[in-house]
Design an enzyme around this catalytic site. Structure first.
Site, short mmCIF file in Angstrom:
data_model
loop_
_atom_site.label_atom_id
_atom_site.label_comp_id
_atom_site.label_asym_id
_atom_site.label_seq_id
_atom_site.Cartn_x
_atom_site.Cartn_y
_atom_site.Cartn_z
N HIS A 200 11.59 -0.32 -12.88
CA HIS A 200 11.42 -1.77 -13.08
C HIS A 200 11.48 -2.44 -11.71
O HIS A 200 12.48 -2.36 -11.01
CB HIS A 200 12.53 -2.30 -13.98
CG HIS A 200 12.43 -3.76 -14.29
ND1 HIS A 200 13.30 -4.38 -15.14
CD2 HIS A 200 11.57 -4.73 -13.85
CE1 HIS A 200 12.98 -5.67 -15.24
NE2 HIS A 200 11.94 -5.90 -14.46
N HIS B 236 0.81 -1.22 0.00
CA HIS B 236 0.00 0.00 0.00
C HIS B 236 0.84 1.27 0.00
O HIS B 236 1.95 1.32 0.53
CB HIS B 236 -0.92 0.02 1.22
CG HIS B 236 -0.17 0.04 2.52
ND1 HIS B 236 0.23 1.20 3.13
CD2 HIS B 236 0.27 -0.98 3.31
CE1 HIS B 236 0.89 0.92 4.25
NE2 HIS B 236 0.93 -0.40 4.38
#
Length: 206
Positions: free
Chosen positions: A143, A134
């Protein structure tokens, strides 16, 4: 189904092609790559040089299916293609909170989990089985490698890579153009233009 061409024809493109083939919105139509000298069609798949992209702009969508963060940025910047022509591609096995915001051109691969209120920039790769918890903020062209874990409130800078099976503990920041090595554990903020390895992660010389 909306036709989509991949920019790039390497190993990463193979994985993105599989995701497109599983989509219920887009259909794979071929490759554009600088290494293709003459255009041709084989088994209904288009192969053409990237310099010819303008002839496809009107009718096709695109994904920059290149693993290098810096090259994805360079390719996007040199092409006069609207950002809206680069859809978000999501593997159907990924689990993504409805409150997540994902930028154009980003690819979410198989078995990823992306949890509440996370923000992901444009042209990112969230690779196989990565966990993004979260309230993360992942900047453009980043990436997040296979099996890596970003715990709550982590920030990842532009063009940075979190290596395979690496972990970033809550609220830590990884700067721009930085590489976190495979298996590393980030327990402190990391600055720009660094390579860090180990557990705890520490900088090494480039």
């Amino acid at each position: 189904m909306k036709p989509l061409l991949l920019i790039g024809n390497g190993g990463h493109a193979k994985v993105v092609k599989d995701i497109v083939n599983l989509s219920d919105e887009y259909t794979f139509k071929g490759y554009l790559d600088d290494n293709i000298s003459e255009p041709y069609v084989e088994n209904d798949v288009i192969y053409d040089n990237l310099s010819n992209i303008q002839k496809y702009q009107e009718d096709y969508y695109f994904n920059i299916a290149i693993g290098s963060n810096g090259i994805r940025e360079k390719v996007f910047n040199k092409l006069d293609i609207p950002i809206e022509k680069y859809p978000v591609l999501k593997h159907p096995t990924s689990i993504i909170s409805p409150s997540v915001n994902i930028g154009f051109g980003t690819v979410i691969m198989a078995k990823c989990v992306i949890n509440a209120e996370t923000k992901i920039g444009t042209h990112c790769i969230i690779n196989t089985a990565a966990i993004v918890e979260h309230d993360n903020v992942i900047s453009d062209y980043a990436h997040i490698s296979p099996n890596s874990t970003l715990t709550g409130g982590v920030k990842v800078g532009t063009k940075s890579q979190i290596g395979a099976s690496a972990t970033v503990i809550p609220t830590k920041k990884v700067g721009d153009n930085t590489i976190v090595g495979a298996g590393a554990t980030v327990v402190n903020d990391i600055g720009n233009n660094q390579i860090v390895v180990g557990s705890p992660a520490k900088p090494i010389r480039r």
